[in-house]
Design a protein around this motif. Structure first.
Motif, PDB file in Angstrom:
ATOM      1  N   GLY A  24     -27.559  46.370  17.376  1.00  0.00           N
ATOM      2  CA  GLY A  24     -26.628  46.817  18.406  1.00  0.00           C
ATOM      3  C   GLY A  24     -26.350  45.782  19.480  1.00  0.00           C
ATOM      4  N   LYS A  25     -26.901  44.564  19.330  1.00  0.00           N
ATOM      5  CA  LYS A  25     -26.674  43.511  20.319  1.00  0.00           C
ATOM      6  C   LYS A  25     -25.304  42.857  20.158  1.00  0.00           C
ATOM      7  CE  LYS A  25     -31.534  42.412  20.862  1.00  0.00           C
ATOM      8  NZ  LYS A  25     -32.574  41.410  20.675  1.00  0.00           N
ATOM      9  N   LEU A  26     -24.694  43.052  18.990  1.00  0.00           N
ATOM     10  CA  LEU A  26     -23.374  42.503  18.713  1.00  0.00           C
ATOM     11  C   LEU A  26     -22.545  43.581  18.029  1.00  0.00           C
ATOM     12  CD1 LEU A  26     -21.471  40.011  18.546  1.00  0.00           C
ATOM     13  CD2 LEU A  26     -22.464  39.580  16.300  1.00  0.00           C
ATOM     14  N   SER A  27     -21.383  43.847  18.550  1.00  0.00           N
ATOM     15  CA  SER A  27     -20.498  44.857  17.961  1.00  0.00           C
ATOM     16  C   SER A  27     -19.180  44.210  17.572  1.00  0.00           C
ATOM     17  CB  SER A  27     -20.213  45.983  18.955  1.00  0.00           C
ATOM     18  OG  SER A  27     -21.365  46.710  19.228  1.00  0.00           O
ATOM     19  N   PRO A  28     -18.921  44.098  16.268  1.00  0.00           N
ATOM     20  CA  PRO A  28     -17.641  43.540  15.843  1.00  0.00           C
ATOM     21  C   PRO A  28     -16.503  44.458  16.300  1.00  0.00           C
ATOM     22  CG  PRO A  28     -19.132  43.800  13.978  1.00  0.00           C
ATOM     23  CD  PRO A  28     -19.761  44.459  15.148  1.00  0.00           C
ATOM     24  N   VAL A  29     -15.435  43.884  16.783  1.00  0.00           N
ATOM     25  CA  VAL A  29     -14.285  44.662  17.205  1.00  0.00           C
ATOM     26  C   VAL A  29     -13.230  44.574  16.106  1.00  0.00           C
ATOM     27  CG1 VAL A  29     -12.496  44.937  18.956  1.00  0.00           C
ATOM     28  CG2 VAL A  29     -14.784  44.185  19.616  1.00  0.00           C
ATOM     29  N   VAL A  30     -12.897  45.718  15.529  1.00  0.00           N
ATOM     30  CA  VAL A  30     -11.923  45.785  14.448  1.00  0.00           C
ATOM     31  C   VAL A  30     -10.711  46.563  14.942  1.00  0.00           C
ATOM     32  CG1 VAL A  30     -11.493  46.575  12.086  1.00  0.00           C
ATOM     33  CG2 VAL A  30     -13.747  45.687  12.713  1.00  0.00           C
ATOM     34  N   ASP A  31      -9.561  45.904  14.921  1.00  0.00           N
ATOM     35  CA  ASP A  31      -8.326  46.544  15.351  1.00  0.00           C
ATOM     36  C   ASP A  31      -7.836  47.525  14.296  1.00  0.00           C
ATOM     37  OD1 ASP A  31      -6.048  46.465  17.389  1.00  0.00           O
ATOM     38  OD2 ASP A  31      -4.976  46.125  15.504  1.00  0.00           O
ATOM     39  N   ARG A  32      -7.898  47.129  13.047  1.00  0.00           N
ATOM     40  CA  ARG A  32      -7.470  47.995  11.946  1.00  0.00           C
ATOM     41  C   ARG A  32      -8.060  47.496  10.640  1.00  0.00           C
ATOM     42  NH1 ARG A  32      -1.212  47.097  12.412  1.00  0.00           N
ATOM     43  NH2 ARG A  32      -1.854  46.811  14.547  1.00  0.00           N
ATOM     44  N   GLY A  33      -8.043  48.348   9.646  1.00  0.00           N
ATOM     45  CA  GLY A  33      -8.539  47.999   8.324  1.00  0.00           C
ATOM     46  C   GLY A  33      -7.589  48.529   7.270  1.00  0.00           C
ATOM     47  N   GLY A  34      -7.633  47.935   6.103  1.00  0.00           N
ATOM     48  CA  GLY A  34      -6.773  48.391   5.024  1.00  0.00           C
ATOM     49  C   GLY A  34      -7.085  47.675   3.735  1.00  0.00           C
ATOM     50  N   ARG A  35      -6.335  48.031   2.709  1.00  0.00           N
ATOM     51  CA  ARG A  35      -6.529  47.414   1.394  1.00  0.00           C
ATOM     52  C   ARG A  35      -5.843  46.057   1.337  1.00  0.00           C
ATOM     53  NH1 ARG A  35      -4.373  52.087  -2.062  1.00  0.00           N
ATOM     54  NH2 ARG A  35      -5.119  53.700  -0.710  1.00  0.00           N
TER      55      ARG A  35
END
Length: 81
Positions: A24-35
């Motif tokens: 939990g010391k690093l949280s990737p920030v993902v705007d969106r995901g898809g195929r």
């Protein structure tokens, strides 16, 4: 003068990164995901919009399991497969 640690081997670096995410010391920030099939639209969004995180594309391995599984959790963080 501060001493610098020698660089990690690529596999060790990935393991260290995974440990930071798991703790939990690093949280990737993902705007969106898809195929991967949605890559043209994802690229267009990258160049015309201002994403607040990374755009993650996952490869469809041709099974129903992969098609129905989202790339991110509801909180927007990456989900491990």
């Amino acid at each position: 003068m501060t001493s610098r640690k020698p660089p990690l081997a690529p596999s060790q670096g990935l393991l260290a990164l995974a440990e930071l995410i798991d703790s939990g010391k690093l949280s990737p920030v993902v705007d969106r995901g898809g195929r991967i099939a949605e890559m043209p639209a994802a690229y267009e969004a990258l160049v015309t919009e201002h994403p607040r995180g990374k755009v993650v594309l996952h490869v469809d391995h041709g099974t129903a399991e992969h098609e129905s599984r989202p790339a991110t959790t509801s909180s927007g963080t990456l989900r491990r497969s």
